[in-house]
Scaffold this active site. Structure first.
Site, PDB file in Angstrom:
ATOM      1  N   ILE A  55      12.609  -9.725 -18.946  1.00 13.13           N
ATOM      2  CA  ILE A  55      12.997  -8.595 -19.773  1.00 13.13           C
ATOM      3  C   ILE A  55      14.060  -9.057 -20.764  1.00 13.13           C
ATOM      4  O   ILE A  55      15.003  -9.767 -20.399  1.00 13.13           O
ATOM      5  CB  ILE A  55      13.566  -7.448 -18.919  1.00 13.13           C
ATOM      6  N   ASP A 108      -3.352  -9.538   7.011  1.00 15.33           N
ATOM      7  CA  ASP A 108      -2.064  -9.698   7.701  1.00 15.33           C
ATOM      8  C   ASP A 108      -1.741  -8.476   8.551  1.00 15.33           C
ATOM      9  O   ASP A 108      -1.150  -8.591   9.633  1.00 15.33           O
ATOM     10  CB  ASP A 108      -0.944  -9.959   6.690  1.00 15.33           C
ATOM     11  N   CYS A 145       0.828  -1.192   0.000  1.00 16.92           N
ATOM     12  CA  CYS A 145       0.000   0.000   0.000  1.00 16.92           C
ATOM     13  C   CYS A 145       0.866   1.247   0.000  1.00 16.92           C
ATOM     14  O   CYS A 145       2.088   1.186  -0.127  1.00 16.92           O
ATOM     15  CB  CYS A 145      -0.902   0.012   1.238  1.00 16.92           C
TER      16      CYS A 145
END
Length: 639
Positions: free
Chosen positions: A296, A103, A2
């Protein structure tokens, strides 16, 4: 995973003012948490807690901030806390109830049970801000290695914090200004631990907490270290290496299994190195369904590892998503956007490549991947560790100028601290020497009394290096500087979370790391083979060619390797390094800078050319950061 932000201004007690100050700080973190937004105000105390959520665990029950029923305690969390189900059950047995099943919900009851010591029991990658109204105390915590970012600004008016500096700069009490000393550090690639590119904005150091306590009408602020990468004073000798091989294998299996826990699909980043290939090999065995692997590919055989990655994907049955990148993707608008997200300069366009990769991950409807960062730091994987342990290797030519110094460099501050000057900082000392003539006379005057190389050494705790083995010292000093300031920021969190995507570095699980510090140097690097103990632990997981392969530096092709890339960089130079803009930023002598760029494109020595590329990238980005954050220029769109 977050974004968290907020402030504590004891004199700001109007709820409207609190809201108007917090909202822009949350707006600029939308990319970190597009799924939900929350806030909690303690109006009388002038406290505002903000959170933007990327839902990965507890999809429908993870709203933040989390608070106790009486409202006396509140917390915001960024990151992942593993083993939370077991912890939640143990807390319930002791009558400490979690509010929700995410969590993050374990943090408050753990704090109520154990006080500040609760952080030592956490497993994962995290940044936490916890407010204790009863004690009039605010606690900012950062995980052991600094995988998750957390920054702050302290002044007479109070404390401001955020997952990214850009949120702090949106607070009305903070004026965005680039720090001249930090500019020099960025140009030479090595930041002072705890610093940022901006004046009066600091980073909580890895394994540290900041504690702010209200005393009268002012905040008293202190910092405390709660964990460190502690190598022993001496290593055990005569031990069968097989014991360490098994120990690494057991702990790494557990770390990968733990990081597959999620309520959304979890993929893997896959390069051609043994680190990410080991992660994919283990995840394949641990997961019932096929793993999605993201790779990549560069348009230069010298820098491209995708063929080996493809063979590893085929071996494991993974579904591989291959992203091919050229100068079109690595420069221009994407370069500018990656700079804005990084909030500091980077020496190589690998950061831009990582930005594109996280974008592709999200386009494939994945929110989380397991990565291989940290393996080199723990098991002696980099060429400069090997050089400090065994001496020079003639096969290091491709690394000269960017990773290794072609000539030995010595600095008294590092000699006093370590007994030698670590090889990892030596190329950046040479970059600094190349930089100085390009600066204004005022900046050069500053450097007459400010020694950037010594300042980095001064930030290292002498008690953690004195009496240690040379390899231990090299690994420790790199981990306290470049791991956090480079690999885990512009090479990790910033580019991943730019597209709302969580990275989980399994090697940096603290159970793996604490065990790795006990492994004798001649087991980490054995008979000249770097990461020998990891290779042996993964011998049946890796393809033979990869097991036997020498460490390859994963980076994007520098601009000097291709005239098309040079042209793309020159286009950015023409836009960003104009005479007026260089004068406005006030760090470089325009005429000398122009001469340097012109000469750089004609350089035929590859080592010097790499160093020139580094300086050009950093110089461009210093001016981009000034434009983006000080002038407030809009970001370009990326196709």
């Amino acid at each position: 995973m977050c974004g968290i932000t907020g402030f504590w201004n004891p004199s700001r007690t109007n709820e409207r003012d609190l809201r108007f100050a917090l909202d822009p700080m949350l707006d600029v973190l939308d990319h970190r948490g597009p799924d939900e937004r929350g806030s909690r105000f303690y109006r009388e105390e002038g406290v505002a807690l903000g959170h933007t959520r990327l839902s990965i665990i507890g999809l429908d029950c993870g709203h933040q901030p989390i608070e106790t029923k009486d409202g006396d305690y509140a917390v915001t969390v960024n990151g992942e806390l593993y083993g939370y189900k077991k912890v939640r059950t143990q807390l319930a047995c002791e009558q400490y109830v979690c509010d929700g099943k995410s969590d993050s919900a374990i943090t408050l009851p753990m704090y109520l049970k154990d006080g500040l010591g609760f952080v030592e029991k956490l497993r994962g990658e995290f940044a936490i801000v916890l407010y204790d109204r009863r004690e009039k105390r605010l606690i900012l915590v950062r995980d052991r290695f600094g995988i998750k970012p957390l920054y702050y600004h302290a002044s007479d008016s109070g404390l401001v914090w955020g997952s990214e500096v850009k949120s702090i700069l949106k607070h009305p009490d903070v004026t965005p200004r680039l720090c001249p000393k930090a500019t020099v550090h960025q140009m030479m690639q090595v930041m002072v631990p705890g610093s940022t590119a901006f004046e009066n904005v600091h980073a909580i150091k890895p394994g540290h907490m900041l504690i702010a306590t209200l005393r009268g009408d002012r905040l008293e602020i202190q910092t405390r270290r709660w964990w460190d990468m502690d190598f022993p004073q001496s290593h055990e000798t005569g031990v069968d290496p097989a014991e360490y091989v098994q120990g690494v294998q057991d702990r790494l299996i557990d770390a990968v299994a733990t990081r597959l826990e999620a309520d959304v699909p979890v993929g893997c980043y896959l390069s051609g190195g043994i680190d990410s290939c080991s992660i994919l090999g283990l995840a394949t065995q641990l997961q019932q369904s096929p793993i999605k692997a993201f790779t990549i590919a560069f348009d230069s055989d010298e820098y491209d590892e995708s063929n080996i990655a493809r063979r590893m994907a085929e071996r494991t049955g993974a579904e591989q998503e291959l992203l091919r990148l050229t100068e079109k993707e690595l420069y221009g608008p994407a370069f500018e956007r990656a700079t804005w997200h990084a909030e500091r300069t980077f020496y190589n366009t690998l950061a831009v490549a990582k930005w594109h990769m996280s974008r592709r991950v999200r386009a494939c409807n994945y929110k989380a991947v397991i990565t291989g960062e940290g393996s080199d730091e723990l098991f002696g994987g980099y060429a400069f560790f090997k050089r400090d342990w065994l001496g020079r290797d003639k096969g290091d030519a491709i690394l000269a100028g960017a990773i290794l110094a072609e000539e030995d460099q010595v600095h008294s501050a590092w000699e006093d601290l370590c007994g030698f000057t670590p090889s990892w900082i030596q190329p950046w000392m040479m970059v600094l020497d190349r930089l100085k003539p390009l600066l204004t006379s005022a900046m050069q005057d500053m450097l007459n009394t400010y020694d950037p190389v010594a300042e980095v050494a001064a930030a290292i705790d002498p008690s953690m290096v004195r009496g240690r083995n040379r390899l231990d010292i090299s690994q420790y000093t790199w981990s306290k500087t470049m791991l956090e300031g480079q690999i885990l920021t512009w090479g990790g969190d910033r580019m991943d979370m730019a597209n709302s995507m969580e990275a989980r570095p399994a090697f940096l699980d603290h159970h793996v790391a604490e065990y790795a510090t006990t492994i004798p140097p001649d087991v980490r690097i054995r008979n000249g083979v770097e990461k020998w103990v990891l290779r042996e632990a993964m011998v049946n997981v890796l393809p033979r060619e990869l097991y036997e392969r020498k460490k390859f530096a994963f980076m994007a092709p520098p601009a000097h390797t291709d005239p098309v890339k040079r042209a793309a960089v020159q286009e950015m130079i023409d836009h960003w390094l104009t005479k007026d803009r260089v004068a406005a930023v006030g760090l470089f002598n325009y005429e000398k800078l122009q001469t340097f760029v012109a000469d750089a494109w004609n350089e035929t020595d590859n080592t010097i050319a790499r160093r020139n590329d580094i300086l050009i990238n950093h110089t461009l980005q210093i001016h981009m950061l000034h434009g983006q954050y000080v002038e407030g220029l809009p970001l370009p769109a990326v196709d």
